[in-house]
Scaffold this motif. Structure first.
Motif, PDB file in Angstrom:
ATOM      1  N   ARG A 502     -37.541  27.006 -32.410  1.00 47.89           N
ATOM      2  CA  ARG A 502     -36.456  28.029 -33.108  1.00 47.89           C
ATOM      3  C   ARG A 502     -35.109  26.150 -32.887  1.00 47.89           C
ATOM      4  O   ARG A 502     -34.714  25.489 -32.196  1.00 47.89           O
ATOM      5  N   THR A 503     -34.670  26.522 -34.658  1.00 44.66           N
ATOM      6  CA  THR A 503     -33.581  25.587 -34.156  1.00 44.66           C
ATOM      7  C   THR A 503     -32.165  26.084 -34.258  1.00 44.66           C
ATOM      8  O   THR A 503     -32.125  27.450 -33.843  1.00 44.66           O
ATOM      9  N   VAL A 504     -31.025  25.167 -34.022  1.00 46.32           N
ATOM     10  CA  VAL A 504     -29.114  25.237 -32.973  1.00 46.32           C
ATOM     11  C   VAL A 504     -29.105  26.842 -34.249  1.00 46.32           C
ATOM     12  O   VAL A 504     -28.198  27.587 -33.720  1.00 46.32           O
ATOM     13  N   GLU A 505     -29.688  27.371 -35.042  1.00 46.22           N
ATOM     14  CA  GLU A 505     -29.549  28.428 -36.047  1.00 46.22           C
ATOM     15  C   GLU A 505     -29.877  30.118 -35.892  1.00 46.22           C
ATOM     16  O   GLU A 505     -29.638  30.757 -36.144  1.00 46.22           O
ATOM     17  N   GLY A 506     -31.110  29.205 -34.188  1.00 48.06           N
ATOM     18  CA  GLY A 506     -31.850  30.929 -34.060  1.00 48.06           C
ATOM     19  C   GLY A 506     -32.899  30.454 -35.408  1.00 48.06           C
ATOM     20  O   GLY A 506     -33.465  31.837 -34.799  1.00 48.06           O
ATOM     21  N   ASP A 507     -33.330  30.421 -35.813  1.00 42.55           N
ATOM     22  CA  ASP A 507     -34.849  30.609 -36.806  1.00 42.55           C
ATOM     23  C   ASP A 507     -35.301  30.138 -36.012  1.00 42.55           C
ATOM     24  O   ASP A 507     -35.338  28.888 -36.175  1.00 42.55           O
ATOM     25  N   ASP A 548     -33.700  19.137 -30.588  1.00 42.70           N
ATOM     26  CA  ASP A 548     -32.705  18.324 -31.673  1.00 42.70           C
ATOM     27  C   ASP A 548     -31.382  17.587 -30.631  1.00 42.70           C
ATOM     28  O   ASP A 548     -31.011  17.977 -30.049  1.00 42.70           O
ATOM     29  N   ASN A 551     -28.312  19.145 -29.749  1.00 42.88           N
ATOM     30  CA  ASN A 551     -27.750  20.310 -29.078  1.00 42.88           C
ATOM     31  C   ASN A 551     -28.750  20.461 -28.445  1.00 42.88           C
ATOM     32  O   ASN A 551     -30.801  20.791 -28.970  1.00 42.88           O
ATOM     33  N   PHE A 554     -32.696  23.103 -28.482  1.00 39.48           N
ATOM     34  CA  PHE A 554     -32.652  23.475 -29.490  1.00 39.48           C
ATOM     35  C   PHE A 554     -33.493  22.316 -30.230  1.00 39.48           C
ATOM     36  O   PHE A 554     -34.505  21.464 -29.942  1.00 39.48           O
TER      37      PHE A 554
END
Length: 709
Positions: A502-507, A548, A551, A554
């Motif tokens: 997942r990305t830091v946005e939760g996607d 990332d 972050n 992530f």
């Protein structure tokens, strides 16, 4: 979790209804290991196929690299399992921690696309396939997402079932070999009604054997049946299925040294327990309805359902290297129960159209697959210690009880199509593409610190779901005939591989995309009996998950891998009596963009250089009339397993196999086979210093007798 469109056992009936009308099959006879292939075998036909087409297509017209291994070679070389067969396919490396769960690597990636009669599933439905029920295997190397959905850039494996025949046929064989290896097979097929409208086939095999390493025994029983019924002259319904009971030996191979390097121990060394056991029971059923319209258009609908029950109880070597001075490593005890159900459905329509005075081939289709898995397990990570130089296998069996588990549900579906256009004389342009949808949901069971007796159910955690929606993968290819013998080709294709970070946005990250460019040449000689091919390719795999940098915990999709290489292959008949199959492959792969591995090799265990060859000559005249002689050699360049510099290394090696057959009469053949003729000592699989390293089988001998009527 409620999944829309759950099919389960109802798929068989749905497959029959989806076709609307019934279908007959074209009946084109081609030679074994032929140069004409398709993804499906039509009822009553010997039409062959490759993972590059859903209709009968000459290999010379497929703008990718394809290898077909048929019955003649399966019988001559005793290729009893898919692993036996894939070991003979050019460009393929076999690896894997478990001896009964091999991974097949092509062009630096693991093949994860399996098809049965051209119909894709989510992995192979069951244990390591037994070849007694299959007519042949077709291996496509390179991008295969057009008909396979989510897949790596490695390629696909299409297993083509034996089908009922129009004429009566019966065969049987018995084999006895080294390490108490015994196998018996039977195959009977033919019409069940005088009219020939109803045909049947029944195949069975049983094998019981010890292995060359200590405390190892394997047993397999399989039965397969199929019925084909011509509802009308243009319509055929085929139903069938198989059941397999498989009890293999189980271990995780040998570790390496903490300083790097492979163990130098007896090839018979076994680092499990004498109570190790592993059993799978596979049940697979399918139905196919095909109808041929006036004008040559054909619709085919296929449905399949499969389930597997698996039980494992064994001690194995943990992921711990050995200190050279004492030889001790950790042993883990494990118990597991696993239940899997798979369903697949495919419907496609194909035919020819005339446009601008030329004939073109069109195909459109849709497929749907599901896979449900439920498992429970227990693991004791500090069970025992074992000395690799003097292993003790009669350790007490521990008490078992589930202390963990989980559920997984995978759903995949898509629509696909391609057009084989002939805009000019001697030129075929293929335009294709696929829209794919994919969903993977899983949840874990709560664990307990100690087993309970009797085992108690546990509470599952929340569902975690990953989705890919309407992702498009294109395919473009061009084949041009230079003259009667020679063709040149080029192709571009994408592959789609989901990932769940997942990305830091939760996607969830976008899928990994493999972009392959391949160009080559193909030629046919000796009245089209011998096919030569050469290819160069370049695969870029992009969108790979990377940490990332801004972050922690992530990920971002910036990783890239590059694989490039050359493949050469010759297959077919040089004369009526002399057959040859040979292939050379060169592959170089590396991380182009990677936070930790940039510029390093991507798959060390896949050798840069590989050569595989097999030839057979039949004597029809003189004092040797009735004899045939087969000789094979597999040569591998250096392979490396693990992470440098603490890794394991297998130097280059060559393994030679040979067989001699004698045709007693028109119906009976006796054969002597010798594998690893010169008793080469080598590791056939390597993984790393922790475990997963397996010696290749020492010299072995087998004698078989086969009768066919």
């Amino acid at each position: 979790m409620q999944r829309f469109g759950r099919l389960n056992g109802a798929l068989i009936g749905a497959g029959v209804l989806a076709a609307g009308l019934s279908a007959g099959a074209a009946r084109a006879d081609v030679a074994d290991d032929a140069t004409t292939v398709s993804e499906l075998v039509l009822v009553g036909a010997k039409e062959a196929g490759a993972a590059g087409a859903k209709a009968a297509t000459p290999i010379r017209e497929i703008p990718q690299t394809v290898t077909v291994v048929g019955q003649t070679r399966i019988v001559e070389q005793n290729l009893f399992t898919l692993e036996d067969l894939m070991a003979q396919v050019p460009g393929i490396t076999i690896t894997g921690i478990s001896p009964e769960s091999p991974a097949y690597m092509s062009r630096g990636f693991s093949i994860d696309a399996y098809l049965l009669d051209g119909v894709a599933g989510i992995g192979y439905p069951g244990s390591t396939p037994d070849m007694s029920i299959y007519e042949r295997v077709e291996v496509l190397r390179g991008a295969a997402s057009l008909y396979s959905g989510t897949a790596s850039p490695a390629g696909s494996i299409n297993l083509v079932r034996k089908r009922p025949t129009e004429d009566f046929h019966a065969s049987g064989s018995f084999m006895a070999g080294s390490w108490n290896n015994y196998r018996i097979e039977g195959d009977i097929s033919g019409p069940l009604l005088d009219s020939g409208r109803l045909r049947g086939r029944l195949v069975g095999a049983f094998q019981d054997q010890d292995l060359f390493y200590d405390v190892a025994h394997k047993r397999r029983a399989i039965v397969y049946g199929a019925l084909a019924y011509d509802l009308t002259p243009q319509t055929t319904l085929t139903v069938g299925g198989h059941y397999q009971d498989f009890k293999p030996a189980n271990q995780t191979g040998l570790p390496g040294y903490t300083t790097g390097g492979l163990l130098k121990v007896r090839r018979s060394t076994f680092l499990g327990a004498d109570w190790n056991r592993f059993r799978t029971q596979d049940t697979v059923a399918f139905a196919e309805l095909a109808h041929e319209f006036v004008g040559g258009w054909r619709i085919r609908a296929t449905a399949q359902t499969a389930q597997q029950e698996r039980m494992d109880k064994y001690a194995y070597v943990g992921n711990g290297a050995v200190i050279p001075t004492n030889g001790f490593t950790n042993q883990i005890a494990y118990s597991g129960e696993n239940f899997t159900r798979q369903n697949s459905f495919d419907v496609n329509l194909s035919g020819a159209v005339t446009l601008f005075g030329r004939s073109h081939d069109l195909l459109i289709g849709a497929d749907y697959q599901t896979k449900d898995n439920k498992y429970g397990e227990w693991r004791h990570s500090a069970f025992a210690r074992i000395d690799v130089f003097n292993p003790v296998t009669n350790v007490p069996e521990p008490f078992y009880g589930n202390n963990g588990g989980g559920l997984q549900e995978i759903e995949q579906y898509g629509v696909y199509g391609n057009a084989r256009l002939r805009p000019f004389d001697n030129t075929i342009v293929t335009l294709g593409g696929r829209f794919s949808w994919y969903e993977n949901s899983s949840r874990s069971g709560g664990t307990r610190s100690t087993p309970t007796n009797p085992p108690q159910p546990w509470t599952y955690g929340p569902w975690s779901t990953y989705k890919v929606e309407h992702e498009f993968t294109p395919y473009v290819g061009v084949v041009h005939d230079l003259n009667e013998n020679w063709s040149i080709y080029a192709s571009y294709a994408d592959t789609l591989t989901p990932q769940s970070t997942r990305t830091v946005e939760g996607d969830f990250l976008d899928p990994i995309i493999g972009e392959q460019v391949e160009a080559g040449v193909k030629a046919e000689f000796f009245d089209n009996r011998l096919l030569l091919s050469g290819a160069v390719y370049r695969i870029n795999q992009v969108n790979r998950s990377q940490p990332d940098p801004d972050n922690e915990g992530f990920y971002i999709a910036t990783g890239e891998v590059l694989s490039k290489g050359v493949e050469l292959e010759a297959t077919g008949q040089i004369t009526n009596n002399w057959r040859v199959n040979a292939g050379y492959s060169y592959n170089k792969n590396e991380y182009e963009t990677d936070v930790n591995n940039g510029g390093k090799p991507f798959t060390l265990v896949s050798p840069k250089h590989m050569f595989k060859a097999y030839t057979n000559y039949r004597f029809t005249e003189g004092p040797l009339a009735g004899f045939d002689v087969g000789l094979g050699a597999n040569a591998f360049g250096e392979t490396v397993g693990g992470t440098m510099p603490i890794a394991v290394r297998q130097p280059a090696y060559v393994v030679v196999n040979a067989n001699v057959g004698y045709r007693v009469n028109e119906d009976v053949t006796v054969r002597l086979s010798v594998n690893n003729l010169f008793d080469e000592v080598y590791y056939a699989r390597i993984s790393g210093v922790g475990r997963g390293n397996y010696y290749g089988e020492p010299r072995s001998v087998a004698v078989s007798i086969r009768a066919a009527y």
